[in-house]
Design a protein around this motif. Sequence first.
Motif, PDB file in Angstrom:
ATOM      1  N   TRP A 461      56.182 -57.234 147.205  1.00  0.00           N
ATOM      2  CA  TRP A 461      55.744 -58.586 146.899  1.00  0.00           C
ATOM      3  C   TRP A 461      54.769 -58.646 145.726  1.00  0.00           C
ATOM      4  O   TRP A 461      54.382 -59.729 145.288  1.00  0.00           O
ATOM      5  N   ARG A 462      54.366 -57.510 145.204  1.00  0.00           N
ATOM      6  CA  ARG A 462      53.431 -57.505 144.088  1.00  0.00           C
ATOM      7  C   ARG A 462      54.078 -58.141 142.849  1.00  0.00           C
ATOM      8  O   ARG A 462      55.282 -57.971 142.611  1.00  0.00           O
ATOM      9  N   VAL A 463      53.273 -58.841 142.077  1.00  0.00           N
ATOM     10  CA  VAL A 463      53.768 -59.585 140.908  1.00  0.00           C
ATOM     11  C   VAL A 463      53.120 -59.022 139.656  1.00  0.00           C
ATOM     12  O   VAL A 463      51.889 -58.977 139.548  1.00  0.00           O
ATOM     13  N   ALA A 464      53.959 -58.611 138.700  1.00  0.00           N
ATOM     14  CA  ALA A 464      53.445 -57.998 137.476  1.00  0.00           C
ATOM     15  C   ALA A 464      52.963 -59.040 136.465  1.00  0.00           C
ATOM     16  O   ALA A 464      51.998 -58.797 135.737  1.00  0.00           O
ATOM     17  N   GLU A 465      53.633 -60.193 136.413  1.00  0.00           N
ATOM     18  CA  GLU A 465      53.302 -61.221 135.421  1.00  0.00           C
ATOM     19  C   GLU A 465      53.058 -62.546 136.133  1.00  0.00           C
ATOM     20  O   GLU A 465      53.972 -63.365 136.281  1.00  0.00           O
ATOM     21  N   PRO A 466      51.840 -62.801 136.601  1.00  0.00           N
ATOM     22  CA  PRO A 466      51.561 -64.000 137.389  1.00  0.00           C
ATOM     23  C   PRO A 466      51.909 -65.312 136.690  1.00  0.00           C
ATOM     24  O   PRO A 466      52.422 -66.233 137.324  1.00  0.00           O
ATOM     25  N   ALA A 467      51.638 -65.413 135.391  1.00  0.00           N
ATOM     26  CA  ALA A 467      51.914 -66.678 134.700  1.00  0.00           C
ATOM     27  C   ALA A 467      53.397 -67.023 134.776  1.00  0.00           C
ATOM     28  O   ALA A 467      53.776 -68.163 135.088  1.00  0.00           O
ATOM     29  N   ALA A 468      54.254 -66.054 134.501  1.00  0.00           N
ATOM     30  CA  ALA A 468      55.695 -66.291 134.593  1.00  0.00           C
ATOM     31  C   ALA A 468      56.116 -66.563 136.034  1.00  0.00           C
ATOM     32  O   ALA A 468      56.997 -67.395 136.291  1.00  0.00           O
ATOM     33  N   PHE A 469      55.485 -65.865 136.970  1.00  0.00           N
ATOM     34  CA  PHE A 469      55.787 -66.075 138.392  1.00  0.00           C
ATOM     35  C   PHE A 469      55.490 -67.514 138.805  1.00  0.00           C
ATOM     36  O   PHE A 469      56.300 -68.166 139.474  1.00  0.00           O
ATOM     37  N   PHE A 470      54.330 -68.024 138.431  1.00  0.00           N
ATOM     38  CA  PHE A 470      53.980 -69.392 138.819  1.00  0.00           C
ATOM     39  C   PHE A 470      54.935 -70.403 138.192  1.00  0.00           C
ATOM     40  O   PHE A 470      55.326 -71.384 138.837  1.00  0.00           O
ATOM     41  N   GLU A 471      55.323 -70.175 136.969  1.00  0.00           N
ATOM     42  CA  GLU A 471      56.253 -71.106 136.333  1.00  0.00           C
ATOM     43  C   GLU A 471      57.618 -71.077 137.031  1.00  0.00           C
ATOM     44  O   GLU A 471      58.196 -72.121 137.334  1.00  0.00           O
ATOM     45  N   GLU A 472      58.113 -69.900 137.321  1.00  0.00           N
ATOM     46  CA  GLU A 472      59.426 -69.775 137.955  1.00  0.00           C
ATOM     47  C   GLU A 472      59.419 -70.355 139.362  1.00  0.00           C
ATOM     48  O   GLU A 472      60.316 -71.122 139.740  1.00  0.00           O
ATOM     49  N   THR A 473      58.425 -69.983 140.155  1.00  0.00           N
ATOM     50  CA  THR A 473      58.399 -70.466 141.545  1.00  0.00           C
ATOM     51  C   THR A 473      58.059 -71.944 141.613  1.00  0.00           C
ATOM     52  O   THR A 473      58.533 -72.655 142.508  1.00  0.00           O
TER      53      THR A 473
END
Length: 546
Positions: A461-473
Amino acid sequence: MSLSQATGAETTTADCGDQRAWVKVAALEDLRRKKAMVVKVGAKQIALFSTEKGLYACNNRCPHEGYPLREGTITQGCVLTCNWHNWKFDLESGKTLVGGDPLRRYPVEIRGEEVWIDVADPPGETRREAALVSLRDSFRRMEYDRMAREIVRFEAAGGAAPEALARAIAWTHDRMEYGMTHAAAAAPDWLDLGRELARDEAERLTSVVEPVAHLAWDSLREPEYPFPEGAADYDPAALVQAIDAEDEAVAIALLRGALDEGMGFAELEGPLAEAALRHYADFGHSAIYVVKIGALIDRLGPAVSEPLLLALVRALVYAWREDLVPEFRSYADVLETWRVEPAPAVGPPPTPGDFRGLSAKQAMAGCLDHRGDPRALYDALLGAVAWNLLHFDRGVEQRTDNQVDDNVGWLSFTHAITFANAARTLAERHPDLWPPALLQIACFVGRNNAYVDGDQDVSPWRVAEPAAFFEETGRALFDHGQFDYLVAAHLVKTWMAARQEWQAAPDGPWADDLVAALNRFLNTPLKRKHVLRTARQSRRFVKLEG
């Protein structure tokens, strides 16, 4: 008959000088012989019918799902049935007899041997009000698709979609028996999601339809619960006391007095926040509601202030006081100690691990050692609730043989995140609220510590790129697929709270765990209907009644 054949006749317009737009659409003999035909005038596709009661014209597309009404059936001289889903329209009166959305009709005149129709659109104000009337009517049967259509029609007539949400608040604010639900609390997050991440008009529409439909769901078949009448001279301390005394009549009178004086949410936030945090109340809802209602008033404007503030005060009055139950009963004493005893010297900052495995009582007591540095304590507590969410033991949610007080699930854990976000927001604006805010986060930590599995592998569940993660989710929420409005509200509220915390401190000591916890929550199925658990607990409960 094909559309191209139907539009073969010559069409002209006549200026009648009265905002009308009459168009010659067919030869009378041709229409009477064919009984039904379709003509196209500009972008309008119009069905014409010759019946025993006269001539009629209406939109060819059924307002339900767009199927061609030209293929429908006429009965009783003027009742048109769409054969796809049996919706029925009285072409004479304009009433929808079976179905929901109204059908657009057009005036018809016979001029000599020609059929003319008036294709002028009604004034924008008339169309907007008609859309709102139909939107409100859609609440009766929870017609989600109809709600979406009517909001689009409202926009097409010159309205702004958020105004439809404001109307929905006015229609429903007095139908929540205990004041507030997640419907209004999630609304500003939906609006912000649409404003910030919507890539097209459909996604933006979703961000309005979702809170409107949630309001409809939570008020479905509910009667009005009138608010007390009367107003009193506003006094902030008296408002806090009235809420604490669970005196709705006095609290509402004081609120009305404030509104009569022209006060807005900014002037009222302080005492409302104080009242919300006076107790570990309503599983954190109270503080969350204060923050979210302020944000919603900011998004929609002063017109929604009164209905939202009335509902909020009622919710604060009726909030259950969890600090009165044994698990959290030390809250009042610890809070008193915090406020009256000198703070110890600031030492090394606490860590999330310092609160791992503690009970609520122990977690609150642990806060006293670090009360000299509220921000460092907040970071440790936020890290603890993030770690708990990341390590939630899913077996707890699946159990069917547990006691009622162990009915814990994913949403119980997300409240620790959304409450922490709301508590920080309020305490940063009103620093005197840091003590209750932090102690109540500690209550969440202690409560949830009992339901985690620290040995599970959370590395996926670890996320390498939080900014991209927030945009995608965030964009995925526009098509979340959840039937349960409460789940959808928790998805968007938890996502927004986590993103706000990450944006405020992307290098915070809790950031990695928080983003990973959100990732796990968003991608894990939730068990929402506990059939066997309910049956077993009910049998046990009734047996204990004797």
